[in-house]
Design a protein around this motif. Structure first.
Motif, short mmCIF file in Angstrom:
data_model
loop_
_atom_site.label_atom_id
_atom_site.label_comp_id
_atom_site.label_asym_id
_atom_site.label_seq_id
_atom_site.Cartn_x
_atom_site.Cartn_y
_atom_site.Cartn_z
N TYR A 233 -10.45 7.01 -2.87
CA TYR A 233 -10.27 5.55 -2.80
C TYR A 233 -9.56 5.19 -1.50
O TYR A 233 -9.98 4.28 -0.78
CB TYR A 233 -9.46 5.08 -4.00
CG TYR A 233 -9.18 3.60 -3.98
CD1 TYR A 233 -10.16 2.70 -4.37
CD2 TYR A 233 -7.95 3.11 -3.56
CE1 TYR A 233 -9.92 1.35 -4.34
CE2 TYR A 233 -7.70 1.75 -3.54
CZ TYR A 233 -8.69 0.87 -3.93
OH TYR A 233 -8.45 -0.47 -3.88
N ALA A 234 -8.47 5.91 -1.20
CA ALA A 234 -7.71 5.62 0.01
C ALA A 234 -8.59 5.70 1.24
O ALA A 234 -8.48 4.88 2.15
CB ALA A 234 -6.54 6.59 0.12
N HIS A 235 -9.51 6.64 1.25
CA HIS A 235 -10.32 6.81 2.45
C HIS A 235 -11.59 5.99 2.44
O HIS A 235 -12.26 5.87 3.45
CB HIS A 235 -10.62 8.29 2.66
CG HIS A 235 -9.42 9.00 3.17
ND1 HIS A 235 -9.11 9.05 4.50
CD2 HIS A 235 -8.40 9.60 2.52
CE1 HIS A 235 -7.95 9.67 4.64
NE2 HIS A 235 -7.51 10.02 3.46
N THR A 236 -11.93 5.46 1.27
CA THR A 236 -13.06 4.55 1.23
C THR A 236 -12.63 3.19 1.76
O THR A 236 -13.30 2.56 2.56
CB THR A 236 -13.57 4.39 -0.22
OG1 THR A 236 -13.93 5.68 -0.70
CG2 THR A 236 -14.79 3.50 -0.27
N LYS A 237 -11.46 2.76 1.30
CA LYS A 237 -10.98 1.43 1.68
C LYS A 237 -10.21 1.45 2.99
O LYS A 237 -10.12 0.45 3.68
CB LYS A 237 -10.07 0.91 0.57
CG LYS A 237 -10.82 0.11 -0.48
CD LYS A 237 -9.93 -0.96 -1.05
CE LYS A 237 -10.71 -2.17 -1.48
NZ LYS A 237 -9.84 -3.12 -2.20
N GLY A 238 -9.59 2.59 3.28
CA GLY A 238 -8.76 2.65 4.48
C GLY A 238 -7.42 1.99 4.28
O GLY A 238 -6.65 1.78 5.22
N PHE A 239 -7.13 1.68 3.04
CA PHE A 239 -5.92 0.94 2.76
C PHE A 239 -5.57 1.09 1.27
O PHE A 239 -6.45 1.04 0.43
CB PHE A 239 -6.16 -0.53 3.09
CG PHE A 239 -4.99 -1.40 2.78
CD1 PHE A 239 -3.95 -1.49 3.69
CD2 PHE A 239 -4.91 -2.12 1.59
CE1 PHE A 239 -2.85 -2.27 3.42
CE2 PHE A 239 -3.81 -2.90 1.32
CZ PHE A 239 -2.79 -2.98 2.24
N VAL A 240 -4.27 1.29 0.97
CA VAL A 240 -3.88 1.28 -0.44
C VAL A 240 -2.72 0.33 -0.65
O VAL A 240 -1.80 0.27 0.18
CB VAL A 240 -3.48 2.69 -0.96
CG1 VAL A 240 -4.68 3.58 -1.08
CG2 VAL A 240 -2.42 3.31 -0.08
N GLY A 241 -2.75 -0.43 -1.72
CA GLY A 241 -1.66 -1.34 -2.06
C GLY A 241 -1.39 -1.25 -3.53
O GLY A 241 -2.27 -0.88 -4.30
N PRO A 242 -0.18 -1.58 -3.96
CA PRO A 242 0.18 -1.42 -5.37
C PRO A 242 -0.70 -2.25 -6.32
O PRO A 242 -0.88 -1.87 -7.47
CB PRO A 242 1.64 -1.88 -5.45
CG PRO A 242 2.02 -2.35 -4.11
CD PRO A 242 0.94 -2.07 -3.14
N ALA A 243 -1.26 -3.35 -5.84
CA ALA A 243 -2.05 -4.21 -6.73
C ALA A 243 -3.30 -3.50 -7.26
O ALA A 243 -3.80 -3.84 -8.33
CB ALA A 243 -2.45 -5.48 -6.00
N ASP A 244 -3.78 -2.50 -6.51
CA ASP A 244 -4.99 -1.80 -6.96
C ASP A 244 -4.72 -0.85 -8.13
O ASP A 244 -5.65 -0.30 -8.70
CB ASP A 244 -5.57 -0.96 -5.81
CG ASP A 244 -5.90 -1.84 -4.62
OD1 ASP A 244 -6.20 -3.02 -4.84
OD2 ASP A 244 -5.84 -1.33 -3.49
#
Ligand code: ADP
Ligand code: MG
Lengths: 405, 254
Positions: A233-244
């Motif tokens: 997921y982190a590398h698909t979006k290029g971004f991680v945030g707590p809301a996910d």
């Protein structure tokens, strides 16, 4: 009973591995390409990730019967692990967009999430039923709150990570591995011991099954797969945030398992695909007149009412009455259509409403309908196999032994 | 030679003393009956032997070794297995699968082998299935090997529980009211079956049963429990004429 032969085994293994790899590659070709299909690629990758999440939770909830509802916590741990690694140590490597790096991130995230699963699981799996549910729910929230308040983890803003564009190959591969591992487990005596724990703890313990070991193993395995999914997921979006990774995510995964049929890998996989795509597709729904949702609701009530009536009338004779069931569904659709048309002629119901409002209610309604008609989930405990399909459509002459095989 | 010894075993649930200072001894190859009125504490005896509960005081020896407080799954590994009064099969699994779980405790392959579907785990599973099929034949259930256990009639479920317990390869088998709910014909078959288990498999049997005729015909030694306490112990002929036993069973033909 067929007996085991090394030659057959090697052949069938080789074929499955090759087929799986080709399938991953085809998916990569179809959905992973650059260009205009960025949205499609993201959607496809997320479906794959959610299949992994649901099938891994099925290991814990469905197969071992431990009601865990904080799966997003391990997903989050995996995602943040990969994000941290990606933005610090491995950032140079990621620029080369090497698959190898992606797999390393996946394995590392899986290990971290697995260890977290062990730490959480060992004490809490001694609890039964509702207590375990409450504890895992709490863990999910705690992890998210800690992340939200940790400067090094980006607080509420999240972390950006080196983005590895074409994750489709890896996403599909992980989903296949997760499904294969669950399936393999169920085909061996080890898996039967897991199922036994679900069926009756006292009896399985009396048969020599180590309850704690089985439960913790299932929990660690499930968490590890969720962690690997997080890395992707982190590398698909290029971004991680707590809301996910909020409670909503945990509940979405749980709903997939429950709807698909707790314990059924096939059911969970199908439910994950459908339940992820429906709300996503509904994002671009047009505004509609208020009469439409009301009409649809009436249609659903009529259809479900009929189905329930059929079930109650022919309770327990074991036959699936396809004609009647499909008839009820068609009737429901006709009623929904007619009622919508009719209601939209009423002046008061011609107000326009935002179609997106119905994204979440659709999930809730689906859940209620399925629980009413089939509390054991769409697939129940069944797995896909040709003989099962034959039995379902009513061919009587399938011997029981074949169905079990 | 003594295989199971209870020494002053006592268990209290709050204010209730369910089993009070019970002592008895089983020798290898015994067919031993445990009887007594409802609520006498028979099932509780099984529960403390198999580690479901830990006795409040007293000790339990198996082959001369203290097993008091050992967890259930370890007890099964040591060689004691049981059936349940209120049948506890793995309901959504087939008869064969139920018995395979019984045989699983002596598995040698690691989990990783199963997860990767390696030859070791496959062969072991096949071996356990074959062994399970043999046991199903012994209890005359091989025709329903692939039927879900919850779909079996009552009498067959009881026999399936015996097969599942035998799959753990016990030295001592505990049967909790195995004949309950069976018709006279089934009871007769069960009687022969239990004898066969003792004679051919060499398994020592301790059984609880309400049907006096069944117990008297089958068991060589009987222990009578009432309100958690011993009221008599000995061969059937003595038990039958014991005034205390007759009083406890008030009016019932013994
Ligand atoms: N876990 C428990 N907690 C409280 N009381 C119990 C428990 N288990 C058994 N008892 C009590 O112990 C007594 C003996 O029960 P049991 O051993 O089941 O009798 P039986 O001889 O009919 O098998 C009963 O009065 C029962 O209510
Ligand atoms: Mg009892």
């Amino acid at each position: 009973m067929k007996t085991f032969s090394v030659g057959d085994w090697t052949k069938s293994r080789l074929i499955s591995v090759v087929v799986a790899l080709i399938f991953c590659f085809l998916c990569q070709l179809a959905f992973g390409g650059d260009g205009l299909k960025i949205y499609l690629r993201l959607l496809f990758s997320l479906v794959g990730i959610y299949v992994t999440l649901a099938v891994s939770l099925n290991l814990i909830n469905g197969i071992t019967g431990q009601f865990s509802i904080g799966h997003a916590a391990f997903y989050q741990i995996g995602a943040y692990t990969a994000a941290l690694l990606g933005s610090t140590y491995f950032s140079n490597m990621a620029n080369h967009s090497s698959l190898l790096w992606l797999f390393m991130a996946m394995i590392f995230s899986a290990i971290v999430a697995g260890v977290a699963g062990f730490i959480v699981g060992l004490p809490s799996l001694r609890l039964r039923g509702d207590y375990l549910a409450v504890v895992t729910l709490g863990i999910g929230e705690i992890v998210n709150i800690i992340v939200k308040n940790q400067k090094s983890l980006g607080e509420a803003y999240g972390l950006s990570t080196a983005k590895y564009e074409s994750t489709v190959f890896a996403v599909v591969l992980l989903a296949i591995i997760c499904i294969a591992v669950s399936r393999n487990l169920l085909k061996t005596s080890h898996g039967l011991a897991f199922l036994a724990v679900r069926e009756d703890e006292i009896a399985s313990s009396a048969m020599g099954v180590n309850l704690t070991k089985v439960k913790v193993t299932a929990f660690v395995l499930g968490s590890a797969f969720a962690g690997a999914a997080g890395a992707l997921y982190a590398h698909t979006k290029g971004f991680v945030g707590p809301a996910d990774f909020s409670m909503d995510t945990s509940f979405l995964i749980l709903t997939m398992v429950v709807l698909g049929g707790t314990g059924s890998i096939t059911g969970t996989t199908c439910a994950a695909i459908v339940l992820f795509i429906i709300p996503e597709k509904m994002r671009d729904m047009h505004d509609l007149m208020l009469g439409v949702p009301i009409g649809v609701a009436i249609g659903i009530m009529v259809g479900v009412g009929m189905l329930k009536k059929i079930q109650d009338t022919f309770h327990g004779d074991g036959k699936v009455r396809f004609g009647m069931n499909i008839g009820s569904m068609v009737l429901g659709i006709i009623v929904a259509y007619g009622a919508s048309k009719l209601l939209c002629t009423i002046h008061g119901l011609q107000t326009m409403v935002n179609g997106q409002l119905f994204r979440m209610p659709v999930l809730a309604i689906t859940l209620v309908v399925v629980m009413l008609l089939r509390p054991q989930g769409i697939f129940g405990h069944n797995e896909f196999s040709w003989s099962w399909v034959q039995k379902l459509i009513g061919k009587k002459n399938v011997p029981e032994a074949e169905v079990a095989a | 030679m003594s295989i199971l010894t209870l020494k002053d075993a006592t268990i209290k649930f709050g204010g209730l003393t369910a089993v009070n200072s019970v002592s008895f001894e089983l020798n290898k190859g015994d067919l031993f009956g445990l009887i007594g009125p409802n609520g006498a504490g028979k099932t509780t005896c099984f529960n403390i032997i198999t580690g479901v509960y830990e006795p409040t005081s007293g000790e339990i020896l198996f082959n001369g070794k203290r097993i008091t407080g050992t967890p259930s799954n370890k007890i099964a590994q040591l060689g004691i297995c049981r059936t349940f009064q209120n049948i506890r099969l793995f309901q959504s699994m087939t008869s064969l699968e139920n018995v395979v779980v019984g045989g699983f405790l002596r598995h040698k392959t690691v989990l990783g082998s199963a997860l990767c579907y390696l030859p070791g785990a496959i062969k072991e599973t096949e071996k356990l299935k074959l062994q399970a099929l043999e046991l199903l034949k012994l209890v005359d259930l091989d025709d329903v090997a692939n039927t879900r256990s919850r779909d079996l009639p009552y009498g067959k479920q009881r026999r399936l529980e015996i097969a599942r317990a035998l799959a753990t390869q016990p030295q001592l088998l505990l049967l909790d009211e195995p004949a309950a709910g069976m018709n006279p014909n089934e009871k007769k078959e069960l009687l022969d079956m239990v004898k066969k288990i003792r004679d051919e498999l060499g398994v020592t049997v301790l059984l609880i049963e309400h049907d006096m005729k069944f117990v008297m015909n089958l068991c060589e030694k009987i222990f009578v429990l009432d309100h958690g306490e011993e009221i008599a112990q000995g061969p059937p002929s003595e038990i039958r004429s014991n005034p205390k036993v007759i009083a406890a069973y008030l009016g019932e033909a013994v």
